[in-house]
Design a protein around this motif. Structure first.
Motif, mmCIF file in Angstrom:
data_model
loop_
_atom_site.group_PDB
_atom_site.id
_atom_site.type_symbol
_atom_site.label_atom_id
_atom_site.label_comp_id
_atom_site.label_asym_id
_atom_site.label_seq_id
_atom_site.Cartn_x
_atom_site.Cartn_y
_atom_site.Cartn_z
ATOM 1 N N ALA A 1 0.804 -1.308 -0.001
ATOM 2 C CA ALA A 1 0.176 -0.022 0.051
ATOM 3 C C ALA A 1 0.966 1.150 -0.069
ATOM 4 O O ALA A 1 0.555 2.162 -0.670
ATOM 5 C CB ALA A 1 -0.870 -0.115 1.187
ATOM 6 N N TRP A 2 1.969 1.253 0.827
ATOM 7 C CA TRP A 2 2.889 2.480 0.784
ATOM 8 C C TRP A 2 3.698 2.577 -0.433
ATOM 9 O O TRP A 2 3.698 3.820 -0.854
ATOM 10 C CB TRP A 2 3.792 2.166 2.043
ATOM 11 C CG TRP A 2 3.504 2.528 3.207
ATOM 12 C CD1 TRP A 2 3.197 1.891 4.259
ATOM 13 C CD2 TRP A 2 3.238 3.925 3.583
ATOM 14 N NE1 TRP A 2 2.617 2.813 5.226
ATOM 15 C CE2 TRP A 2 2.900 3.998 5.005
ATOM 16 C CE3 TRP A 2 3.328 5.345 3.233
ATOM 17 C CZ2 TRP A 2 2.731 5.301 5.789
ATOM 18 C CZ3 TRP A 2 3.434 6.412 3.826
ATOM 19 C CH2 TRP A 2 2.940 6.577 5.031
ATOM 20 N N LEU B 1 2.513 1.665 -3.565
ATOM 21 C CA LEU B 1 1.388 2.149 -4.294
ATOM 22 C C LEU B 1 1.261 3.752 -4.196
ATOM 23 O O LEU B 1 1.181 4.482 -5.144
ATOM 24 C CB LEU B 1 0.138 1.175 -4.173
ATOM 25 C CG LEU B 1 -1.181 1.950 -4.752
ATOM 26 C CD1 LEU B 1 -1.012 1.840 -6.281
ATOM 27 C CD2 LEU B 1 -2.371 1.170 -4.335
ATOM 28 N N LEU B 2 1.164 4.004 -2.790
ATOM 29 C CA LEU B 2 0.921 5.559 -2.794
ATOM 30 C C LEU B 2 2.131 6.154 -2.931
ATOM 31 O O LEU B 2 1.909 7.253 -3.781
ATOM 32 C CB LEU B 2 0.615 5.632 -1.276
ATOM 33 C CG LEU B 2 0.476 7.120 -0.833
ATOM 34 C CD1 LEU B 2 -0.974 7.498 -1.335
ATOM 35 C CD2 LEU B 2 0.393 7.242 0.814
ATOM 36 N N THR B 3 3.281 5.750 -3.060
ATOM 37 C CA THR B 3 4.567 6.224 -3.320
ATOM 38 C C THR B 3 4.375 6.616 -4.882
ATOM 39 O O THR B 3 5.035 7.490 -5.586
ATOM 40 C CB THR B 3 5.727 5.595 -3.153
ATOM 41 O OG1 THR B 3 5.812 5.468 -1.695
ATOM 42 C CG2 THR B 3 7.025 6.313 -3.584
ATOM 43 N N ILE C 1 1.986 6.845 -7.019
ATOM 44 C CA ILE C 1 1.064 7.659 -7.299
ATOM 45 C C ILE C 1 1.581 9.069 -7.210
ATOM 46 O O ILE C 1 1.468 10.212 -8.024
ATOM 47 C CB ILE C 1 -0.259 7.489 -6.681
ATOM 48 C CG1 ILE C 1 -0.896 6.316 -7.379
ATOM 49 C CG2 ILE C 1 -1.475 8.674 -7.185
ATOM 50 C CD1 ILE C 1 -2.269 5.546 -6.466
ATOM 51 N N LEU C 2 2.073 9.465 -5.802
ATOM 52 C CA LEU C 2 2.472 10.644 -5.468
ATOM 53 C C LEU C 2 3.571 11.460 -6.074
ATOM 54 O O LEU C 2 3.860 12.604 -6.349
ATOM 55 C CB LEU C 2 2.527 10.907 -3.876
ATOM 56 C CG LEU C 2 1.226 10.598 -3.060
ATOM 57 C CD1 LEU C 2 1.698 10.730 -1.539
ATOM 58 C CD2 LEU C 2 0.334 11.498 -3.220
ATOM 59 N N TRP D 1 -2.692 11.505 -13.461
ATOM 60 C CA TRP D 1 -3.530 10.484 -13.108
ATOM 61 C C TRP D 1 -3.441 9.354 -14.192
ATOM 62 O O TRP D 1 -3.964 8.317 -14.122
ATOM 63 C CB TRP D 1 -4.925 10.940 -12.916
ATOM 64 C CG TRP D 1 -5.885 10.109 -11.973
ATOM 65 C CD1 TRP D 1 -6.917 9.503 -12.220
ATOM 66 C CD2 TRP D 1 -5.576 10.192 -10.720
ATOM 67 N NE1 TRP D 1 -7.569 9.122 -11.048
ATOM 68 C CE2 TRP D 1 -6.637 9.515 -10.067
ATOM 69 C CE3 TRP D 1 -4.439 10.571 -9.776
ATOM 70 C CZ2 TRP D 1 -6.720 8.768 -8.741
ATOM 71 C CZ3 TRP D 1 -4.647 10.273 -8.412
ATOM 72 C CH2 TRP D 1 -5.715 9.396 -7.854
ATOM 73 N N GLY E 1 -4.082 -1.862 -8.031
ATOM 74 C CA GLY E 1 -4.320 -0.688 -7.392
ATOM 75 C C GLY E 1 -4.302 0.451 -8.306
ATOM 76 O O GLY E 1 -5.457 1.559 -8.310
ATOM 77 N N THR E 2 -3.448 0.563 -9.297
ATOM 78 C CA THR E 2 -3.689 1.999 -10.084
ATOM 79 C C THR E 2 -4.572 1.712 -10.911
ATOM 80 O O THR E 2 -5.377 2.624 -11.441
ATOM 81 C CB THR E 2 -2.112 2.061 -10.907
ATOM 82 O OG1 THR E 2 -1.689 0.723 -11.514
ATOM 83 C CG2 THR E 2 -1.053 2.463 -9.890
ATOM 84 N N VAL F 1 -7.970 2.061 -8.960
ATOM 85 C CA VAL F 1 -7.934 3.594 -8.459
ATOM 86 C C VAL F 1 -8.266 4.697 -9.620
ATOM 87 O O VAL F 1 -8.838 5.329 -9.746
ATOM 88 C CB VAL F 1 -6.890 4.051 -7.319
ATOM 89 C CG1 VAL F 1 -7.087 5.447 -6.934
ATOM 90 C CG2 VAL F 1 -7.133 3.058 -6.021
ATOM 91 N N GLN F 2 -7.031 4.574 -10.379
ATOM 92 C CA GLN F 2 -6.836 5.691 -11.532
ATOM 93 C C GLN F 2 -7.784 5.172 -12.601
ATOM 94 O O GLN F 2 -8.328 6.050 -13.301
ATOM 95 C CB GLN F 2 -5.553 5.582 -11.816
ATOM 96 C CG GLN F 2 -4.766 6.404 -10.668
ATOM 97 C CD GLN F 2 -3.235 6.349 -10.949
ATOM 98 O OE1 GLN F 2 -2.538 5.473 -11.597
ATOM 99 N NE2 GLN F 2 -2.520 7.522 -10.867
#
Length: 514
Positions: free
Chosen positions: A305-306, A308-310, A312-313, A354, A389-390, A393-394
């Motif tokens: 999860a971390w 994945l967040l990295t 995207i950000l 995105w 995840g991408t 989510v995206q």
């Protein structure tokens, strides 16, 4: 029979999922990723394996060639600044960011393995973005930037990936060892791809049967990839240069009766390879999941999860920084682009940020890791989590976001199509102007009607092209086809417009018994 039955079931299931994806207007790789994840938990589902070294050649080579074949050199050159920064800076920053986060979460993972993980999840996927972008009308320049990025970022990411995997194998790799490898991979791959594109057509053009021609096309694609890998070059960069170079000459050498079925088969195979990649990786999740106890499973899920967040950000941060920096330079007069629209607006920048869905290349590179690679289970698990995840989510939110922002396209391709059609059919008229026969007069009337329609439709509506067969028509079509080759060569039109007119002329040629 069990394996055969599963293959049939998976392919039919993938067709159903893609139809559902089109109906609700989401990228079909999103549903393939969900389906692949579910396979891991289906009782008595198969557990197929594939040689890691085969994964990249089998999955990436044909998919990349298909994407590169339609790439416009003119558009790449016009957008080289944003494309190159995404290919180099965004991929590099994502690789570094993921490596740092992986080491922070799991200090025992070697730096080289962490960098390999970063390179695996760094490149966005072309298929997912194109699936969304084909459903909405984004500004043309934004589409070309995203397509160019998705084509070239695989090369930069996989170059880093190979260096990291090599560092694990040798346990010590210095910059003096890496630099020559990078130079050889970059320069050598460009030269090898160009030479292969000049030599292979000499063999392909001699084949006049469609099935044989298509088989040779696939075989030569794999030959180019395997040859590049044996020489220590970048298979991805070699294939990209090979495809782009081939695309400039192949349409003039291949008749419509070979090109039309070839395009259909390639489109089908790209879909099948996407299906197989997602399903095979999904099957690898079950043994990984069952080997872990409850605490380690939770640790892997949190780490994924971390990561994945990295992913995207970091992309969001880079695109924001790039757009802000360019606008600041423009305000101070330091940088003045020919077209002010070259710098994305705030809304456009967010959309580009995105469009970072991961897909086939990430799955294939994760799968290609050697079996004894340190923390391989964690890397494969994290890579699949980032892809899933991408895409969820995206992928599910991108189209609503585009519609909410109200971004529009002024349809430059349609305008180029209309211009090219008018010039091509005037050339066709000129080719039969001196023929006094009644058939020629009928044909001239038909082509004049096409020209009138082209004048009335400035956005390039496609005519049906279904016309009677006769040698006179084939002569006119040949003249029209030569004209659109010249228009593309002189960059009056781009590759998108060229392929639309080529498709129209192919239908006319086939109806004329060509």
């Amino acid at each position: 029979m069990s394996t055969f039955e599963w293959i049939i079931a998976l392919l039919l299931g993938a067709v159903a999922l893609s139809a559902l994806a089109r109906r609700i207007k989401v990228p079909y790789p999103t549903f393939l990723a969900i389906g692949g994840a579910l396979i891991a938990f289906v009782p008595n589902s198969p557990s197929w394996t594939l040689e890691p070294d085969l994964a990249l050649a089998l999955f990436v080579a044909p998919v990349l060639l298909d994407a590169a074949y339609d790439t416009s050199l003119r558009d790449l050159r016009n957008n080289w600044v944003p494309v190159s920064t995404l290919v180099v800076a965004a991929v590099g920053m994502t690789t570094a960011g993921v490596a740092l986060v992986a080491r922070w979460l799991m200090p025992e993972i070697p730096w080289a393995a962490a960098v390999a993980l970063g390179a695996i999840v760094a490149p966005p996927d072309a298929a997912a973005a194109v699936a969304i972008l084909s459903q909405v009308k984004l500004p043309y320049r934004m589409v070309k930037v995203l397509e160019g990025e998705s084509l070239l970022n695989d090369a930069s990411a996989l170059l880093t990936y190979r260096i990291a995997v090599g560092a694990v194998a040798t346990e010590h790799l210095t910059w003096s060892q890496v630099a020559p490898t990078m130079v050889l991979a970059l320069v050598g791959s460009v030269v090898a791809g160009y030479l292969a594109a000049r030599l292979m057509p000499l063999m392909i053009v001699r084949i006049t049967q469609a099935p044989s021609s298509i088989i040779v096309q696939f075989a030569t694609t794999f030959m180019v990839w395997i040859g590049a890998e044996h020489l220590g070059l970048s298979g991805i960069l070699t294939i990209v240069v090979y495809a782009i170079t081939m695309a400039r000459a192949a349409p003039a050498r291949m008749p419509a009766r070979l090109r039309v079925p070839s395009y259909a088969v390639w489109e089908t195979m790209v879909f099948v390879l996407n299906v197989l990649a997602f399903m095979l990786i999904g099957m690898q999740m079950r043994p990984i999941w069952t080997r872990l106890d409850a605490d380690v499973r939770w640790e892997y899920c949190v780490a994924a999860a971390w990561i994945l967040l990295t992913v995207i950000l970091v992309r969001l941060a880079w695109v924001t920084f790039y757009r802000t920096a360019l606008r600041a330079l423009m305000a101070r007069g330091v940088y003045q682009p020919k077209d002010p629209k070259a710098v994305a607006s705030r809304k456009g920048g967010l959309i580009i940020s995105w469009c970072g869905m991961r897909g086939l290349v990430t799955l294939a590179t994760a799968f290609a890791l050697p079996e004894n690679f340190p923390h391989r289970d964690f890397i494969v698990f994290s890579a699949f989590a980032v892809v899933l995840g991408t895409l969820v989510v995206q992928g599910l939110t991108l189209r609503p976001l585009i519609l909410f922002f109200g971004l529009r396209d002024d349809d430059p391709v349609g305008i180029e199509v209309a211009r090219a059609r008018a010039i091509a059919y005037r050339a066709a008229l000129d080719a039969i102007e001196d023929d006094p026969s009644e058939e020629a007069e009928i044909l001239r009337l038909e082509y004049r009607a096409v020209l009138m329609q082209a004048d009335d439709d400035p956005h390039g509506g496609i005519t049906n092209g279904e016309l009677p067969a006769d040698p006179l028509r084939r002569r006119a079509i040949e003249a029209a086809r030569k004209t659109i080759f010249d228009l593309r060569a002189t960059e009056v039109i781009g590759d998108d417009a060229f392929h639309r007119i080529e498709e129209e002329l192919d239908r006319a040629e086939l109806s004329a018994g060509g």
